[in-house]
Scaffold this motif. Sequence first.
Motif, mmCIF file in Angstrom:
data_model
loop_
_atom_site.group_PDB
_atom_site.id
_atom_site.type_symbol
_atom_site.label_atom_id
_atom_site.label_comp_id
_atom_site.label_asym_id
_atom_site.label_seq_id
_atom_site.Cartn_x
_atom_site.Cartn_y
_atom_site.Cartn_z
ATOM 1 N N LEU A 1 0.827 -1.210 0.000
ATOM 2 C CA LEU A 1 0.000 0.000 0.000
ATOM 3 C C LEU A 1 0.861 1.261 0.000
ATOM 4 C CD1 LEU A 1 -2.798 -1.071 2.501
ATOM 5 C CD2 LEU A 1 -2.990 -0.827 0.018
ATOM 6 N N ARG A 2 1.957 1.253 0.783
ATOM 7 C CA ARG A 2 2.872 2.401 0.785
ATOM 8 C C ARG A 2 3.517 2.582 -0.586
ATOM 9 N NH1 ARG A 2 3.929 0.470 5.967
ATOM 10 N NH2 ARG A 2 5.628 -0.832 5.219
ATOM 11 N N LYS A 3 3.929 1.482 -1.218
ATOM 12 C CA LYS A 3 4.551 1.546 -2.545
ATOM 13 C C LYS A 3 3.573 2.136 -3.559
ATOM 14 C CE LYS A 3 6.545 -1.280 -6.187
ATOM 15 N NZ LYS A 3 6.638 -2.600 -6.748
ATOM 16 N N GLU A 4 2.332 1.672 -3.535
ATOM 17 C CA GLU A 4 1.330 2.182 -4.469
ATOM 18 C C GLU A 4 1.055 3.665 -4.226
ATOM 19 O OE1 GLU A 4 -2.068 -0.390 -4.139
ATOM 20 O OE2 GLU A 4 -0.966 -2.110 -4.951
ATOM 21 N N SER A 5 1.028 4.066 -2.958
ATOM 22 C CA SER A 5 0.799 5.479 -2.625
ATOM 23 C C SER A 5 1.945 6.349 -3.137
ATOM 24 C CB SER A 5 0.649 5.661 -1.113
ATOM 25 O OG SER A 5 -0.512 5.052 -0.660
ATOM 26 N N ARG A 6 3.189 5.877 -2.937
ATOM 27 C CA ARG A 6 4.344 6.626 -3.435
ATOM 28 C C ARG A 6 4.288 6.769 -4.956
ATOM 29 N NH1 ARG A 6 7.133 3.642 0.487
ATOM 30 N NH2 ARG A 6 7.760 2.109 -1.071
ATOM 31 N N GLU A 7 3.896 5.693 -5.646
ATOM 32 C CA GLU A 7 3.807 5.746 -7.107
ATOM 33 C C GLU A 7 2.746 6.747 -7.555
ATOM 34 O OE1 GLU A 7 3.153 1.645 -8.135
ATOM 35 O OE2 GLU A 7 5.274 1.124 -7.906
ATOM 36 N N LEU A 8 1.624 6.803 -6.863
ATOM 37 C CA LEU A 8 0.573 7.764 -7.205
ATOM 38 C C LEU A 8 1.047 9.201 -6.986
ATOM 39 C CD1 LEU A 8 -2.604 6.006 -5.746
ATOM 40 C CD2 LEU A 8 -2.060 6.389 -8.164
ATOM 41 N N GLU B 1 1.592 12.095 -9.843
ATOM 42 C CA GLU B 1 0.928 13.392 -9.739
ATOM 43 C C GLU B 1 1.940 14.536 -9.807
ATOM 44 O OE1 GLU B 1 -2.316 15.941 -9.506
ATOM 45 O OE2 GLU B 1 -2.336 13.767 -9.716
ATOM 46 N N VAL B 2 3.051 14.395 -9.113
ATOM 47 C CA VAL B 2 4.100 15.424 -9.147
ATOM 48 C C VAL B 2 4.648 15.562 -10.561
ATOM 49 C CG1 VAL B 2 6.454 15.969 -8.371
ATOM 50 C CG2 VAL B 2 4.714 15.261 -6.713
ATOM 51 N N HIS B 3 4.876 14.433 -11.215
ATOM 52 C CA HIS B 3 5.378 14.473 -12.599
ATOM 53 C C HIS B 3 4.381 15.198 -13.499
ATOM 54 C CE1 HIS B 3 7.441 13.281 -16.247
ATOM 55 N NE2 HIS B 3 6.285 12.819 -16.709
ATOM 56 N N ALA B 4 3.099 14.889 -13.354
ATOM 57 C CA ALA B 4 2.077 15.540 -14.179
ATOM 58 C C ALA B 4 2.040 17.043 -13.923
ATOM 59 C CB ALA B 4 0.708 14.917 -13.905
ATOM 60 N N LEU B 5 2.158 17.444 -12.664
ATOM 61 C CA LEU B 5 2.162 18.878 -12.346
ATOM 62 C C LEU B 5 3.372 19.571 -12.967
ATOM 63 C CD1 LEU B 5 1.108 18.771 -8.588
ATOM 64 C CD2 LEU B 5 -0.231 19.701 -10.492
ATOM 65 N N CYS B 6 4.526 18.926 -12.887
ATOM 66 C CA CYS B 6 5.752 19.514 -13.442
ATOM 67 C C CYS B 6 5.682 19.628 -14.966
ATOM 68 C CB CYS B 6 6.973 18.712 -13.016
ATOM 69 S SG CYS B 6 7.324 18.848 -11.242
ATOM 70 N N VAL B 7 5.144 18.608 -15.610
ATOM 71 C CA VAL B 7 5.038 18.614 -17.075
ATOM 72 C C VAL B 7 4.121 19.737 -17.550
ATOM 73 C CG1 VAL B 7 4.103 17.308 -19.039
ATOM 74 C CG2 VAL B 7 5.613 16.196 -17.410
ATOM 75 N N HIS B 8 3.067 19.999 -16.809
ATOM 76 C CA HIS B 8 2.083 20.992 -17.227
ATOM 77 C C HIS B 8 2.394 22.410 -16.742
ATOM 78 C CE1 HIS B 8 -0.198 17.250 -17.851
ATOM 79 N NE2 HIS B 8 -0.686 17.920 -18.881
ATOM 80 N N CYS B 9 3.437 22.573 -15.991
ATOM 81 C CA CYS B 9 3.809 23.908 -15.498
ATOM 82 C C CYS B 9 4.535 24.673 -16.606
ATOM 83 C CB CYS B 9 4.700 23.800 -14.264
ATOM 84 S SG CYS B 9 5.155 25.418 -13.600
ATOM 85 N N PRO B 10 4.058 25.886 -16.925
ATOM 86 C CA PRO B 10 4.684 26.644 -18.019
ATOM 87 C C PRO B 10 6.018 27.293 -17.641
ATOM 88 C CG PRO B 10 2.875 27.903 -17.066
ATOM 89 C CD PRO B 10 2.887 26.554 -16.382
ATOM 90 N N ASP B 11 6.344 27.345 -16.352
ATOM 91 C CA ASP B 11 7.564 28.032 -15.920
ATOM 92 C C ASP B 11 8.602 27.022 -15.431
ATOM 93 O OD1 ASP B 11 9.547 29.571 -14.729
ATOM 94 O OD2 ASP B 11 8.120 30.971 -13.819
#
Length: 113
Positions: A84-91, A95-105
Amino acid sequence: MRGIASGATGQAADGLIGYPIGAQGAENWLSQFKTFLVEFGDRIGGGYRFDALLTTPTWRDHPLLAVQLAAQFLDANVKSPDQLRKESRELVDAEVHALCVHCPDPQIVENFQ
């Protein structure tokens, strides 16, 4: 605790899934459980947000507490806390990767990381 029970297992009369059935399985389980209590018997671990008092019995004082806590993980349909901890870390990582990819700056992304 998954490895504690050796021999046949099933549903005991008191509803503990995974408790060994038969004399040999019970003897092996009891021997290993006693070894477990020697090492971990002073714990009172009831899990997250468990309020312990000085009067709270330890697992050595009340071994059924440890058995009940472990019994929930003997069900093959229940994921281990590690999984469960591993799955939570992956999620979170996704999410962090998606936020970084979509950040224009790019500077904001660099500061964040």
